[in-house]
Design a protein around this motif. Structure first.
Motif, PDB file in Angstrom:
ATOM      1  N   GLN A   9       0.808  -1.234   0.000  1.00 41.58           N
ATOM      2  CA  GLN A   9       0.000   0.000   0.000  1.00 41.58           C
ATOM      3  C   GLN A   9       0.838   1.279   0.000  1.00 41.58           C
ATOM      4  N   ARG A  10       2.041   1.238   0.621  1.00 40.08           N
ATOM      5  CA  ARG A  10       2.846   2.463   0.704  1.00 40.08           C
ATOM      6  C   ARG A  10       3.246   2.956  -0.682  1.00 40.08           C
ATOM      7  N   ARG A  11       3.026   4.200  -0.940  1.00 41.82           N
ATOM      8  CA  ARG A  11       3.475   4.828  -2.176  1.00 41.82           C
ATOM      9  C   ARG A  11       3.923   6.233  -1.825  1.00 41.82           C
ATOM     10  N   SER A  12       4.781   6.823  -2.640  1.00 41.92           N
ATOM     11  CA  SER A  12       5.181   8.208  -2.405  1.00 41.92           C
ATOM     12  C   SER A  12       4.001   9.112  -2.735  1.00 41.92           C
ATOM     13  N   VAL A  13       3.583   9.881  -1.763  1.00 42.32           N
ATOM     14  CA  VAL A  13       2.399  10.728  -1.907  1.00 42.32           C
ATOM     15  C   VAL A  13       2.830  12.187  -1.983  1.00 42.32           C
ATOM     16  N   ARG A  14       2.314  12.891  -2.992  1.00 45.53           N
ATOM     17  CA  ARG A  14       2.805  14.252  -3.261  1.00 45.53           C
ATOM     18  C   ARG A  14       1.708  15.310  -3.209  1.00 45.53           C
ATOM     19  N   ALA A  15       0.613  15.021  -2.483  1.00 43.91           N
ATOM     20  CA  ALA A  15      -0.412  16.032  -2.171  1.00 43.91           C
ATOM     21  C   ALA A  15      -1.122  15.577  -0.902  1.00 43.91           C
ATOM     22  N   ALA A  93      11.962   6.968 -16.686  1.00 44.11           N
ATOM     23  CA  ALA A  93      10.590   6.444 -16.669  1.00 44.11           C
ATOM     24  C   ALA A  93       9.824   6.986 -15.468  1.00 44.11           C
ATOM     25  N   CYS A  94      10.513   7.125 -14.351  1.00 46.87           N
ATOM     26  CA  CYS A  94       9.885   7.640 -13.125  1.00 46.87           C
ATOM     27  C   CYS A  94       9.448   9.094 -13.352  1.00 46.87           C
ATOM     28  N   ALA A  95      10.349   9.893 -13.933  1.00 47.90           N
ATOM     29  CA  ALA A  95      10.023  11.310 -14.205  1.00 47.90           C
ATOM     30  C   ALA A  95       8.884  11.414 -15.219  1.00 47.90           C
ATOM     31  N   GLN A 118       7.959  22.002  -5.511  1.00 46.83           N
ATOM     32  CA  GLN A 118       7.023  21.502  -4.488  1.00 46.83           C
ATOM     33  C   GLN A 118       7.726  20.610  -3.466  1.00 46.83           C
ATOM     34  N   ASN A 119       8.892  20.068  -3.872  1.00 42.14           N
ATOM     35  CA  ASN A 119       9.687  19.292  -2.918  1.00 42.14           C
ATOM     36  C   ASN A 119       9.963  20.099  -1.660  1.00 42.14           C
ATOM     37  N   TRP A 120      10.338  21.384  -1.861  1.00 40.27           N
ATOM     38  CA  TRP A 120      10.758  22.224  -0.731  1.00 40.27           C
ATOM     39  C   TRP A 120       9.567  22.897  -0.063  1.00 40.27           C
ATOM     40  N   PHE A 122       7.253  20.742   0.793  1.00 40.72           N
ATOM     41  CA  PHE A 122       6.811  19.477   1.414  1.00 40.72           C
ATOM     42  C   PHE A 122       5.552  18.925   0.751  1.00 40.72           C
ATOM     43  N   PHE A 123       5.353  19.253  -0.517  1.00 38.48           N
ATOM     44  CA  PHE A 123       4.165  18.808  -1.268  1.00 38.48           C
ATOM     45  C   PHE A 123       2.883  19.110  -0.489  1.00 38.48           C
ATOM     46  N   GLY A 124       2.930  20.176   0.311  1.00 43.97           N
ATOM     47  CA  GLY A 124       1.731  20.574   1.064  1.00 43.97           C
ATOM     48  C   GLY A 124       1.497  19.761   2.334  1.00 43.97           C
ATOM     49  N   SER A 163       3.304   9.389   3.036  1.00 45.33           N
ATOM     50  CA  SER A 163       4.598  10.080   3.137  1.00 45.33           C
ATOM     51  C   SER A 163       5.279  10.140   1.775  1.00 45.33           C
ATOM     52  N   CYS A 164       6.296  10.988   1.697  1.00 42.86           N
ATOM     53  CA  CYS A 164       7.166  11.008   0.513  1.00 42.86           C
ATOM     54  C   CYS A 164       8.607  11.184   0.975  1.00 42.86           C
ATOM     55  N   PRO A 165       9.455  10.143   0.762  1.00 40.08           N
ATOM     56  CA  PRO A 165      10.876  10.309   1.086  1.00 40.08           C
ATOM     57  C   PRO A 165      11.490  11.252   0.067  1.00 40.08           C
ATOM     58  N   GLN A 166      12.396  12.130   0.482  1.00 38.68           N
ATOM     59  CA  GLN A 166      12.908  13.143  -0.455  1.00 38.68           C
ATOM     60  C   GLN A 166      14.398  13.436  -0.238  1.00 38.68           C
ATOM     61  N   GLY A 167      15.196  12.982  -1.215  1.00 39.67           N
ATOM     62  CA  GLY A 167      16.592  13.397  -1.236  1.00 39.67           C
ATOM     63  C   GLY A 167      16.678  14.905  -1.411  1.00 39.67           C
ATOM     64  N   ALA A 168      15.685  15.476  -2.081  1.00 43.82           N
ATOM     65  CA  ALA A 168      15.675  16.926  -2.347  1.00 43.82           C
ATOM     66  C   ALA A 168      15.768  17.730  -1.044  1.00 43.82           C
ATOM     67  N   LEU A 169      15.286  17.142   0.052  1.00 45.69           N
ATOM     68  CA  LEU A 169      15.286  17.887   1.316  1.00 45.69           C
ATOM     69  C   LEU A 169      16.672  17.944   1.966  1.00 45.69           C
ATOM     70  N   ASP A 207       1.268   5.149 -10.551  1.00 46.85           N
ATOM     71  CA  ASP A 207       2.096   4.159  -9.852  1.00 46.85           C
ATOM     72  C   ASP A 207       3.284   3.863 -10.762  1.00 46.85           C
ATOM     73  N   VAL A 208       4.477   4.080 -10.274  1.00 44.72           N
ATOM     74  CA  VAL A 208       5.651   3.888 -11.148  1.00 44.72           C
ATOM     75  C   VAL A 208       5.935   2.420 -11.445  1.00 44.72           C
ATOM     76  N   GLY A 209       5.393   1.502 -10.626  1.00 47.54           N
ATOM     77  CA  GLY A 209       5.606   0.080 -10.876  1.00 47.54           C
ATOM     78  C   GLY A 209       7.033  -0.361 -10.552  1.00 47.54           C
ATOM     79  N   ARG A 210       7.303  -1.621 -10.795  1.00 47.87           N
ATOM     80  CA  ARG A 210       8.626  -2.187 -10.502  1.00 47.87           C
ATOM     81  C   ARG A 210       9.010  -3.172 -11.598  1.00 47.87           C
ATOM     82  N   GLU A 211      10.316  -3.443 -11.676  1.00 44.54           N
ATOM     83  CA  GLU A 211      10.809  -4.465 -12.595  1.00 44.54           C
ATOM     84  C   GLU A 211      10.269  -5.829 -12.180  1.00 44.54           C
TER      85      GLU A 211
HETATM   86  C1  FMN Z   1      16.049   7.968  -0.578  1.00 41.94           C
HETATM   87  C2  FMN Z   1      14.909   8.438  -1.468  1.00 41.94           C
HETATM   88  C3  FMN Z   1      14.922   9.724  -1.968  1.00 41.94           C
HETATM   89  C4  FMN Z   1      13.849  10.184  -2.749  1.00 41.94           C
HETATM   90  N1  FMN Z   1      13.847  11.488  -3.163  1.00 41.94           N
HETATM   91  C5  FMN Z   1      12.730  11.998  -3.757  1.00 41.94           C
HETATM   92  C6  FMN Z   1      12.633  13.395  -4.007  1.00 41.94           C
HETATM   93  O1  FMN Z   1      13.540  14.170  -3.720  1.00 41.94           O
HETATM   94  N2  FMN Z   1      11.475  13.846  -4.563  1.00 41.94           N
HETATM   95  C7  FMN Z   1      10.425  13.010  -4.869  1.00 41.94           C
HETATM   96  O2  FMN Z   1       9.393  13.495  -5.348  1.00 41.94           O
HETATM   97  N3  FMN Z   1      10.510  11.664  -4.648  1.00 41.94           N
HETATM   98  C8  FMN Z   1      11.620  11.154  -4.086  1.00 41.94           C
HETATM   99  N4  FMN Z   1      11.696   9.808  -3.783  1.00 41.94           N
HETATM  100  C9  FMN Z   1      10.557   8.923  -4.090  1.00 41.94           C
HETATM  101  C10 FMN Z   1      10.859   7.986  -5.254  1.00 41.94           C
HETATM  102  O3  FMN Z   1      10.734   8.676  -6.466  1.00 41.94           O
HETATM  103  C11 FMN Z   1       9.881   6.804  -5.164  1.00 41.94           C
HETATM  104  O4  FMN Z   1      10.125   6.082  -3.991  1.00 41.94           O
HETATM  105  C12 FMN Z   1       9.995   5.859  -6.355  1.00 41.94           C
HETATM  106  O5  FMN Z   1       9.688   6.499  -7.560  1.00 41.94           O
HETATM  107  C13 FMN Z   1       9.062   4.644  -6.189  1.00 41.94           C
HETATM  108  O6  FMN Z   1       7.733   5.091  -6.083  1.00 41.94           O
HETATM  109  P1  FMN Z   1       6.849   4.779  -4.800  1.00 41.94           P
HETATM  110  O7  FMN Z   1       7.571   5.311  -3.581  1.00 41.94           O
HETATM  111  O8  FMN Z   1       5.574   5.525  -5.042  1.00 41.94           O
HETATM  112  O9  FMN Z   1       6.664   3.304  -4.700  1.00 41.94           O
HETATM  113  C14 FMN Z   1      12.773   9.316  -3.054  1.00 41.94           C
HETATM  114  C15 FMN Z   1      12.799   7.996  -2.566  1.00 41.94           C
HETATM  115  C16 FMN Z   1      13.836   7.559  -1.780  1.00 41.94           C
HETATM  116  C17 FMN Z   1      13.798   6.155  -1.231  1.00 41.94           C
END
Ligand code: FMN
Length: 221
Positions: A9-15, A93-95, A118-120, A122-124, A163-169, A207-211
């Motif tokens: 269920q976990r996915r990166s959420v951006r809103a 592909a992700c972008a 929007q990264n900075w 915090f996607f709201g 949640s959304c993990p973000q290297g951008a932060l 959904d970006v999917g996986r290999e």
């Molecule tokens: C360490 C790490 C850094 C990431 N940095 C960013 C980021 O800066 N901005 C962003 O929008 N997503 C970021 N992501 C999210 C990834 O794009 C995302 O995990 C990947 O595309 C798989 O999608 P999912 O999390 O929805 O399954 C990051 C994920 C990880 C694990």
């Protein structure tokens, strides 16, 4: 919810909804995540969780740094640099999935920059966490950070949060060092925006999917 469901269920959420998470729940999640494993039990993670005015002031300061053209100053090498072969293909592909879902084309530079910015913001999300570890540590300790991050993301999922993990932060960390306590000799590795998902938002609709498994894992014997 079991672990399998939480992982699926976990996915990166951006809103996010404009709804704060109860402080007791946030603290409980971070308390539970303390059980994450680490090399020699070193527990290299230090986290600042920011909400309310502190969150808003950090957003303002980071956005002001970006708008003024200040170059990013990540301490640890960002994960999106120098990618080649299948890793570069997957990055593109992700972008494409993200920009495609938003109807942003290859040449829509301004829209792409706004989405990136929007990264900075915090996607709201009403809350963000900044994860740092000692600057002297290296890749193997970063494994501990990643395991810990996944613990937190799965616990958030279990509690109906996103949640959304973000290297951008980690790119404009000066503002965080000024407005919150990052231990001396630590550097921010990544951040995590979190809160209640805005399920209706288009940006959360892809959904970006996986290999397939065979691309990643081989079984013998
Ligand atoms: C360490 C790490 C850094 C990431 N940095 C960013 C980021 O800066 N901005 C962003 O929008 N997503 C970021 N992501 C999210 C990834 O794009 C995302 O995990 C990947 O595309 C798989 O999608 P999912 O999390 O929805 O399954 C990051 C994920 C990880 C694990």
């Amino acid at each position: 919810m079991n672990v399998s469901d939480a992982i699926k269920q976990r996915r990166s959420v951006r809103a996010y909804k404009d709804q704060a998470v109860a402080p007791e729940l946030i603290e409980k999640i971070f308390l539970q995540a303390q059980d994450s494993p680490s090399n020699c039990n070193t527990q290299p993670w230090h986290v600042v969780v920011v909400s309310g005015d502190v969150r808003n002031n950090i957003e303002k300061a980071m956005m002001s740094d970006i708008m003024s053209g200040k170059p990013p100053t990540p301490h640890f090498k960002p994960g999106d640099q120098d990618l080649k072969d299948e890793y570069r293909t997957r990055q593109i592909a992700c972008a494409v999935s993200l920009y495609g879902a938003m109807g942003i084309g290859r040449d829509d530079k301004k829209e792409r920059q706004e989405l990136m910015a929007q990264n900075w913001q915090f996607f709201g999300a009403p809350h963000a966490a900044f994860f740092s570890m000692p600057k002297t540590m290296s890749e193997i300790n970063a494994v501990d950070m990643g395991i810990y991050l996944q613990s937190i993301m799965l616990l958030l999922t279990e509690n109906g949060l996103a949640s959304c993990p973000q290297g951008a932060l980690a790119m404009y960390a000066d503002a965080v060092h000024e407005l919150a306590n990052i231990p001396e000799n630590h550097a921010i590795m990544f951040g995590l925006s979190f809160g209640y998902a805005d399920e209706e938002a288009v940006i959360n609709s892809f959904d970006v999917g996986r290999e397939e498994l065979s691309k990643s894992v081989e079984f013998y014997g």
